[in-house]
Scaffold this motif. Sequence first.
Motif, mmCIF file in Angstrom:
data_model
loop_
_atom_site.group_PDB
_atom_site.id
_atom_site.type_symbol
_atom_site.label_atom_id
_atom_site.label_comp_id
_atom_site.label_asym_id
_atom_site.label_seq_id
_atom_site.Cartn_x
_atom_site.Cartn_y
_atom_site.Cartn_z
ATOM 1 N N GLY A 168 0.831 -1.211 0.000
ATOM 2 C CA GLY A 168 0.000 0.000 0.000
ATOM 3 C C GLY A 168 0.851 1.239 0.000
ATOM 4 N N TYR A 169 0.261 2.337 0.427
ATOM 5 C CA TYR A 169 1.044 3.582 0.458
ATOM 6 C C TYR A 169 1.153 4.120 1.880
ATOM 7 N N LEU A 170 2.231 4.861 2.100
ATOM 8 C CA LEU A 170 2.641 5.266 3.447
ATOM 9 C C LEU A 170 2.379 6.750 3.702
ATOM 10 N N ASN A 171 1.977 7.065 4.941
ATOM 11 C CA ASN A 171 2.081 8.444 5.420
ATOM 12 C C ASN A 171 2.285 8.423 6.923
ATOM 13 N N ARG A 172 3.511 8.738 7.353
ATOM 14 C CA ARG A 172 3.829 8.704 8.785
ATOM 15 C C ARG A 172 3.016 9.735 9.568
ATOM 16 N N ARG A 173 2.602 10.821 8.903
ATOM 17 C CA ARG A 173 1.913 11.903 9.606
ATOM 18 C C ARG A 173 0.488 11.538 9.985
ATOM 19 N N SER A 174 -0.055 10.533 9.297
ATOM 20 C CA SER A 174 -1.440 10.142 9.555
ATOM 21 C C SER A 174 -1.489 9.054 10.612
ATOM 22 N N GLN A 175 -2.599 8.980 11.354
ATOM 23 C CA GLN A 175 -2.824 7.868 12.272
ATOM 24 C C GLN A 175 -2.928 6.570 11.487
ATOM 25 N N ILE A 176 -3.505 6.688 10.286
ATOM 26 C CA ILE A 176 -3.576 5.540 9.377
ATOM 27 C C ILE A 176 -2.309 5.614 8.535
ATOM 28 N N GLN A 177 -1.269 4.861 8.973
ATOM 29 C CA GLN A 177 0.038 5.081 8.359
ATOM 30 C C GLN A 177 0.201 4.383 7.024
ATOM 31 N N VAL A 178 -0.556 3.305 6.830
ATOM 32 C CA VAL A 178 -0.525 2.656 5.511
ATOM 33 C C VAL A 178 -1.959 2.387 5.076
ATOM 34 N N ARG A 179 -2.255 2.697 3.822
ATOM 35 C CA ARG A 179 -3.532 2.283 3.211
ATOM 36 C C ARG A 179 -3.200 1.273 2.132
ATOM 37 N N LEU A 180 -3.901 0.141 2.178
ATOM 38 C CA LEU A 180 -3.506 -0.990 1.346
ATOM 39 C C LEU A 180 -4.167 -0.961 -0.021
ATOM 40 N N LEU A 181 -3.386 -1.336 -1.012
ATOM 41 C CA LEU A 181 -3.845 -1.334 -2.409
ATOM 42 C C LEU A 181 -3.988 -2.738 -2.968
ATOM 43 N N THR A 182 -3.133 -3.654 -2.541
ATOM 44 C CA THR A 182 -3.195 -5.025 -3.074
ATOM 45 C C THR A 182 -2.662 -6.024 -2.057
ATOM 46 N N TRP A 183 -3.188 -7.238 -2.146
ATOM 47 C CA TRP A 183 -2.750 -8.341 -1.293
ATOM 48 C C TRP A 183 -1.986 -9.369 -2.124
ATOM 49 N N ASP A 184 -1.721 -9.005 -3.364
ATOM 50 C CA ASP A 184 -1.044 -9.877 -4.321
ATOM 51 C C ASP A 184 0.407 -9.417 -4.445
ATOM 52 N N ALA A 185 1.337 -10.270 -3.988
ATOM 53 C CA ALA A 185 2.759 -9.889 -3.983
ATOM 54 C C ALA A 185 3.280 -9.607 -5.395
ATOM 55 N N GLU A 186 2.612 -10.169 -6.386
ATOM 56 C CA GLU A 186 3.065 -9.993 -7.776
ATOM 57 C C GLU A 186 2.556 -8.692 -8.396
ATOM 58 N N GLU A 187 1.597 -8.046 -7.740
ATOM 59 C CA GLU A 187 0.964 -6.880 -8.364
ATOM 60 C C GLU A 187 1.808 -5.616 -8.117
ATOM 61 N N VAL A 188 2.361 -5.092 -9.207
ATOM 62 C CA VAL A 188 3.195 -3.897 -9.142
ATOM 63 C C VAL A 188 2.299 -2.664 -9.174
ATOM 64 N N ILE A 189 2.653 -1.645 -8.376
ATOM 65 C CA ILE A 189 1.826 -0.429 -8.341
ATOM 66 C C ILE A 189 2.405 0.569 -9.351
ATOM 67 N N ASP A 190 2.002 0.397 -10.586
ATOM 68 C CA ASP A 190 2.471 1.291 -11.656
ATOM 69 C C ASP A 190 1.250 1.922 -12.329
ATOM 70 N N THR A 191 1.475 2.652 -13.398
ATOM 71 C CA THR A 191 0.350 3.321 -14.064
ATOM 72 C C THR A 191 -0.710 2.313 -14.504
ATOM 73 N N ALA A 192 -0.249 1.141 -14.956
ATOM 74 C CA ALA A 192 -1.201 0.107 -15.399
ATOM 75 C C ALA A 192 -2.094 -0.335 -14.235
ATOM 76 N N PHE A 193 -1.522 -0.400 -13.027
ATOM 77 C CA PHE A 193 -2.324 -0.751 -11.844
ATOM 78 C C PHE A 193 -3.457 0.256 -11.642
ATOM 79 N N TRP A 194 -3.086 1.540 -11.629
ATOM 80 C CA TRP A 194 -4.105 2.578 -11.382
ATOM 81 C C TRP A 194 -5.159 2.556 -12.486
ATOM 82 N N ARG A 195 -4.717 2.351 -13.715
ATOM 83 C CA ARG A 195 -5.680 2.313 -14.828
ATOM 84 C C ARG A 195 -6.663 1.151 -14.651
ATOM 85 N N ARG A 196 -6.156 -0.037 -14.266
ATOM 86 C CA ARG A 196 -7.028 -1.195 -14.043
ATOM 87 C C ARG A 196 -8.083 -0.929 -12.973
ATOM 88 N N ARG A 197 -7.623 -0.335 -11.855
ATOM 89 C CA ARG A 197 -8.565 -0.088 -10.756
ATOM 90 C C ARG A 197 -9.613 0.955 -11.147
#
Length: 413
Positions: A60-89
């Motif tokens: 997922g993505y990180l923000n130390r400043r937030s109480q919610i420090q990580v928000r998760l995007l995928t549970w699939d270790a093979e799934e790369v977070i690139d432009t194609a990922f965002w386009r698919r979602r």
Amino acid sequence: MSHPTMHEYPAVALKPGREKPVRQRHPWIFSGAIASIPNEAADGAIVDVCDAQGGFLARGYLNRRSQIQVRLLTWDAEEVIDTAFWRRRLRAAIAMRAALPEVQGCTALRLINAESDFLPGLTVDRLGDFLVLQAGTLAIDQRKQMLAELLLELTGCRGIVERSEMAVRRLEGLAAVSGVLVGEAPPASVEVVEDGLIFAVDLLHGQKTGFYSDQRTNRRRVAAYCAGKRVLNAFSYTGAFGLHALRGGAEHVVNIDSSVPALELAEVNLRRNGFDPDRWTENIAGDVFQVLRDWQTNPERRYDVIILDPPKFAQNQATMERALRGYKEINRLALGLLRPGGVLATFSCSGLVGADLFQKVVFSAAIDAGRDVQLLETLRQSADHPVALTFPEGEYLKGFILRAACTSRDTNA
Ligand code: SAH
């Protein structure tokens, strides 16, 4: 053992025993569950989340400043977070609406509903040929230009406006921003269609994203009670419930809102749909609490149908008690103005106030108002605002259609 990935992302380690919600695909990781965050991971960057043994759990993505420090995007270790990922979602969320019966024929709808569309932090509404984007988190804020370009490509819309003004941005260390992101700037007034009714929307200056499409299905349900009725539409904004009521055959509608520009737009909307405001409505600029209080002793101010659609009273736990008092008060006052057999459609868009609690509040309002009240229908946010079952926090709008029964209490009054 961690799986091999094409990309290596810095790994955030959880404390022992804190992996269960992650395994159940809840998208939020609070600071209290985290054992360590590697220094090289910048806020907003993509990170892996691992259990205490170093095994991959999610990404997922990180923000130390937030109480919610990580928000998760995928549970699939093979799934790369690139432009194609965002386009698919994005494409998946847009395709869901294209097939959704409830929004057919409507040009105002939510296209992307953040966590519940598996895109944490990103909210996008479609209003005619324009989109309105809200970036709720730092990581989305950093990527909003790229996301807007993808959205423009996927929807073929004319332009995308940003209205990132939500209070939650402060928790992410972000200030409010608004403006055009890509494409054309929208005209001062954009027209949208909802069930054949036309509404003018001010994308850059209207409230929130300009139009409350979360109430679409409820406007239909409430309008069905309005034929031949005198309707009071409290917290009317640009008069959407009122117009649906008139089209449903209402005899007269009173709109009350504290915002003069919203009421002016309500008059524009009435005319645009062929209703002379002077014949069909009374538009009152004022505080609903005050106006309803003043009318208690005036027997001419009695209504067959009353709609209460207030703004979010409970912003956080600290304001909860005050919010509940507010909900109870307006419901008590509205019940006091309802004719015997009359219908109250009452809403709360505070996520913190669950349906059970809201029902208890309305119950105590009915006790204080001395009315015998029947629950006819329960309502929720429309289907283009889905709730992922892994994310019950996404449920925020709830409502009841209630009837003030004709009982001896009324005849003896
Ligand atoms: N029912 C509307 C949306 C209502 S949004 C629709 O279907 O489109 C809430 C509205 O309440 C806003 O327009 C805001 O201006 C108004 N408002 C907030 N506090 C108020 C108060 N105390 N008295 C009157 N209006 C209020």
